[in-house]
Design a protein around this motif. Structure first.
Motif: not given
Lengths: 320, 320
Positions: A44-47, A225-226, A244-250, A318-320
């Motif tokens: 995230w900080t890479g982003g 998401d990581d 059915k679903y696998a969800l993250g965030g960011n 971007s790296p992220f």
């Protein structure tokens, strides 16, 4: 850093009205916007570093009288020193800062403000918010709530889900609260909810535990998401097909790519974008270029990232 | 409106690297940002029109691939037609709108959004906030509260004040609430509080009534700078000298000039700036120029305008 010499060289080869106009702008005193951010210690900080550097280029190209100076720091102590460097020997018109910690940076930022500098704070607020002219932050409750609303609709208001938590922090608490409050109004059952510290490997291990423990899982919410990448690996290795679903965030780049590809298991994400540093830099530039009123609080939404709008959230370099 | 022809003519007289670079930008498809605002029917909306037109010039100069199209409308019905004009025959990437009324514009703006347009709403929110990608608004509670805090300190926590209300609206209610809540914690007495409809003449008459009714008044809060001008005229005609402070709100040009001149009776104002339209236009441009995340809610502060910072709130060429 501004490339005054390169620009001046460009000007020497340009004649006519545009060159004259630009020379006039160069002759003015420059407005200096200092940007102080953590170094790229994780995704995230890479982003954040990437987007701050992009904003520097874009703002300096758009507004020739504004100079953006980006400093990255590997620790809170180093960030305090970076503030001293930024303010030493120059009139800093504005400071855009993503503080390492609120506690350690509040005093030093207050000192910068005492010199008349416009203060824009991103993500982690200072312990004394009155120091902040502008505060830009994401909405972690919405990250959880918007994901839960989507999942509720897709699962037809019922089913069994497992949840992975991040590092015990206000950010994690808010995401979980936003998710849980929506799910509580449905017939969906949360089978289990454990910490995996926003870490891909720990998420892999925790998901293996969940798979061993629960014979039927309809969906997984990884909160980040990581962690989602670890979850997907564990599911793949298990050969289980009922999920059915696998969800993250960011809004991590790799996950946006899944969304763009209309992946059936991960067709959405929700942003907590490192590009929020860019929003703060653009807003600060507007304050100085056009006297646009930019004192206040900007709370970013966490709209669903879908195949239709994923391009708007996708930064291939971007790296992220 | 973009002056493509004028720019093209300028380019013909410019050679070298810069001309080549700009020609490249012109060849791209332009991003079109439509701006729909009320016509300049009174002081504040006159300021809105001025700042929208300034933003158009500044944004088009900074970002050659962005075209800003400003439409002013004298009524809600006319504004609905203006939206039809803006979206007829062109791909509108974004709409920045200060709606005449929330009720009449919500449906038409929803239709614009259905075409994929980014929606930025200023000041008066739509009745369905989910239509708004970005919402920019002032803080009327802070307008009242910050004025009351300053007055409390200057009056040493005691004294007698009179207050003028505007038009019965949420805006007026919030300003009065912000002021009253702070004053309630002090020994200051509010002698009277009546409506003068944000009208200079009515404020003049109401202040004459107050002066006849109350033999000693320490301070007046007019809630708005238009009304403040009426109050000051009435005080001047009365010859009364015990009134220490007469304060308004909004940051009208004439009042900022008093603040800059360190006027003893009106040494401060609080902004509810018509330039907030400019903030929304700059933020929308950042969304499209740099993919800076600009979906969310931006609530402007109402910091005190003092002799030290008045220049930042002063637009000598604006009608307001």
């Amino acid at each position: 850093m501004s490339t005054i010499l390169r620009r001046a060289a460009g000007l020497l080869s340009a004649v006519g009205l545009m060159a004259l106009a630009t020379t006039g702008a160069l002759a003015q005193n420059k407005v200096v916007i200092g940007v102080s951010i953590p170094a790229a210690t994780h995704g995230w900080t890479g982003g954040v570093v990437y987007h701050a550097q992009q904003a520097e280029k874009e703002i300096e190209a758009a507004f020739p009288h504004i100079d953006v100076v980006v400093k990255t720091s590997p620790s809170a102590t180093a960030q305090v020193s970076a503030l001293e460097d930024l303010t030493a020997g120059q009139n800093l018109d504005a400071l855009v800062i993503l503080p390492f910690t609120s506690e350690e940076l509040t005093g030093p930022v207050e000192q910068v403000k005492a010199g008349g500098t416009f203060i824009a704070v991103v993500d982690r607020g200072l312990t004394d918010p009155t120091i902040q002219d502008l505060y830009v932050a994401g909405d972690n409750i919405a990250v959880g709530a918007n994901t839960a609303k989507w999942l509720t609709e897709k699962l037809g208001n019922q089913g069994k889900v497992v949840v992975l938590r991040g590092i015990p922090t206000v950010i994690d608490d808010e995401r979980i609260q936003g998710f849980s409050d929506v799910i509580a109004e449905t017939d969906i059952e949360i089978l289990d909810i454990q910490y995996a510290n926003w870490n891909q490997d720990q998420a892999f291990t925790l998901m293996q535990d969940y798979l061993a423990k629960y014979p039927h899982i309809d969906a997984v919410w990884a909160n980040d998401d990581d962690m989602l990448l670890g979850v997907l690996e564990a599911v793949k290795e298990s050969g289980r097909t009922e999920i059915k679903y696998a969800l993250g965030g960011n809004g991590m780049k790799e996950v946006i790519e899944m969304v763009k590809a209309e992946d059936p298991v991960t067709p959405i994400s929700t942003p907590y974008p490192p590009s929020m540093i860019k929003a703060a830099i653009y807003m600060t530039a507007a304050q100085f270029n056009g006297q646009a009123p930019m004192r206040g609080n900007f709370k970013l939404d966490a709209p669903l990232i879908t195949p239709e709008n994923a391009d708007q959230f996708y930064f291939p370099d971007s790296p992220f």
